[in-house]
Design a protein around this motif. Structure first.
Motif, mmCIF file in Angstrom:
data_model
loop_
_atom_site.group_PDB
_atom_site.id
_atom_site.type_symbol
_atom_site.label_atom_id
_atom_site.label_comp_id
_atom_site.label_asym_id
_atom_site.label_seq_id
_atom_site.Cartn_x
_atom_site.Cartn_y
_atom_site.Cartn_z
ATOM 1 N N GLU A 215 -7.674 4.731 -2.380
ATOM 2 C CA GLU A 215 -9.383 4.657 -3.006
ATOM 3 C C GLU A 215 -9.675 6.557 -2.565
ATOM 4 O O GLU A 215 -10.000 6.992 -2.986
ATOM 5 C CB GLU A 215 -10.383 3.718 -2.686
ATOM 6 C CG GLU A 215 -10.390 2.506 -3.167
ATOM 7 C CD GLU A 215 -11.870 2.051 -2.896
ATOM 8 O OE1 GLU A 215 -12.635 2.383 -1.834
ATOM 9 O OE2 GLU A 215 -11.397 0.959 -3.543
ATOM 10 N N THR B 219 -6.466 -1.104 0.425
ATOM 11 C CA THR B 219 -7.019 0.069 -0.561
ATOM 12 C C THR B 219 -7.907 1.424 -0.566
ATOM 13 O O THR B 219 -8.136 1.851 -0.914
ATOM 14 C CB THR B 219 -8.338 -1.512 -0.984
ATOM 15 O OG1 THR B 219 -7.182 -2.732 -1.664
ATOM 16 C CG2 THR B 219 -8.598 -1.387 -2.225
ATOM 17 N N SER C 154 -10.911 -1.306 -13.069
ATOM 18 C CA SER C 154 -10.617 -2.004 -11.746
ATOM 19 C C SER C 154 -10.967 -3.132 -11.844
ATOM 20 O O SER C 154 -12.323 -3.137 -12.808
ATOM 21 C CB SER C 154 -11.329 -0.899 -10.875
ATOM 22 O OG SER C 154 -10.934 -1.946 -9.576
ATOM 23 N N THR D 106 -4.854 -1.159 -7.711
ATOM 24 C CA THR D 106 -4.866 -2.019 -5.974
ATOM 25 C C THR D 106 -5.155 -2.968 -6.181
ATOM 26 O O THR D 106 -5.549 -4.101 -4.834
ATOM 27 C CB THR D 106 -6.680 -1.251 -4.827
ATOM 28 O OG1 THR D 106 -7.676 -1.516 -5.263
ATOM 29 C CG2 THR D 106 -6.933 0.489 -4.754
ATOM 30 N N GLN E 109 -15.461 -1.141 -6.093
ATOM 31 C CA GLN E 109 -14.799 -0.681 -6.116
ATOM 32 C C GLN E 109 -15.061 0.920 -7.222
ATOM 33 O O GLN E 109 -14.903 2.355 -6.945
ATOM 34 C CB GLN E 109 -13.490 -0.045 -6.592
ATOM 35 C CG GLN E 109 -11.891 0.469 -6.468
ATOM 36 C CD GLN E 109 -10.882 0.108 -6.777
ATOM 37 O OE1 GLN E 109 -10.414 -0.115 -7.757
ATOM 38 N NE2 GLN E 109 -9.861 0.053 -5.539
ATOM 39 N N GLY F 189 0.520 -1.366 -0.007
ATOM 40 C CA GLY F 189 -0.029 0.042 0.035
ATOM 41 C C GLY F 189 0.496 0.870 0.151
ATOM 42 O O GLY F 189 0.557 2.260 -0.732
#
Length: 252
Positions: free
Chosen positions: A190, A186, A207, A178, A212, A154
């Motif tokens: 975002e 994640t 995605s 992600t 998401q 991340g």
């Protein structure tokens, strides 16, 4: 964003009748899409639908076989990635393209390192700008001096997006940003993506997660086998409709 903002803004990106062939294979057929400043548009579709090819066309990796690309209403020839960057377009790929052995601040300026009046790397400036940016985006890394290989997935993704944010003035392209991250990481990424709206940067995101897509996007563009099946305002559609478009149960 106000309901009328998208309709009154000049699109930052306009793709018109884009076609791309590789030898005898047609990867993209008659694709048209606008992305507006401060708008997040999601590209969805099964594997092989042409999503990554489109991102590579916009970012200058693949020139289109035919059709046109316009940035701020100006037709441009995006024949390489350097030209795309010069137009204010940045990309975050799944593999991130970070230099694992280098520090965060060196990665932030990779290939665009500033020099001081003595012709030496201006490390002080790079460190200061990196620290300011990661603070603004709330990318939680130990310091600008941290080595990329020592960061979590991340944190690395945060650095890659922060770098794109630093250099992009018009548009950021995100290809599965992600895919390899856990739930908490994640959510953080975002958050960063949503923060780009306030900077009036357009976002085109691929995605695989419809959850998401519905959390982030203003509009959803569905691709199947290289063809655009349709574009929906996210607030006016649902997952069932999008799945039907992806799978071919609904054609438009």
């Amino acid at each position: 964003m106000p309901a009328n903002a998208i309709s009154t803004n000049v699109p930052v990106l306009q793709l018109t009748d884009i076609r791309k062939t590789f030898g005898g294979i047609t990867a993209i057929e008659k694709f048209s899409l606008d992305v507006h400043p401060g708008e997040i548009v999601a590209l969805v579709g099964d594997n092989g639908a042409g999503k990554s090819t489109l991102i590579k066309i916009v970012s200058g990796v693949h020139p289109p076989t035919s059709g046109s690309i316009a940035i701020d209403n100006e037709i441009v020839a995006m024949s390489n990635a350097t030209m795309a960057r010069a137009r204010g377009i940045e990309v975050v790929y799944q593999d991130l393209a970070l230099a694992d052995q280098q520090s965060v601040y060196m990665n932030m300026f990779l290939g665009r390192e500033p020099v001081n009046r003595f012709g030496l790397l201006d490390r002080r400036r790079m460190i200061a700008e990196t620290e300011q940016l990661v603070k603004e985006l709330d990318v939680r890394i130990p310091s600008a001096h941290a080595t990329i290989r020592d960061l979590s997935g991340g944190q690395r993704q945060g650095v890659a997006i922060a770098r794109a944010t630093h250099w992009a003035s018009k548009l950021i392209l995100l290809d599965e940003p992600t895919a390899a991250l856990g739930v908490a990481e994640t959510a953080k990424v975002e958050e960063i993506v949503l923060s780009l709206k306030s900077r009036n940067i357009g976002v085109l995101i691929i995605s695989h997660s419809l959850d998401q897509v519905f959390r982030l996007s203003d509009r959803i563009c569905v691709l199947r086998r290289g063809r655009q099946i349709g574009v929906r305002k996210t607030a006016e559609t649902d997952k069932n409709q999008i799945v039907a478009m992806i799978t071919g149960l609904q054609e438009h």
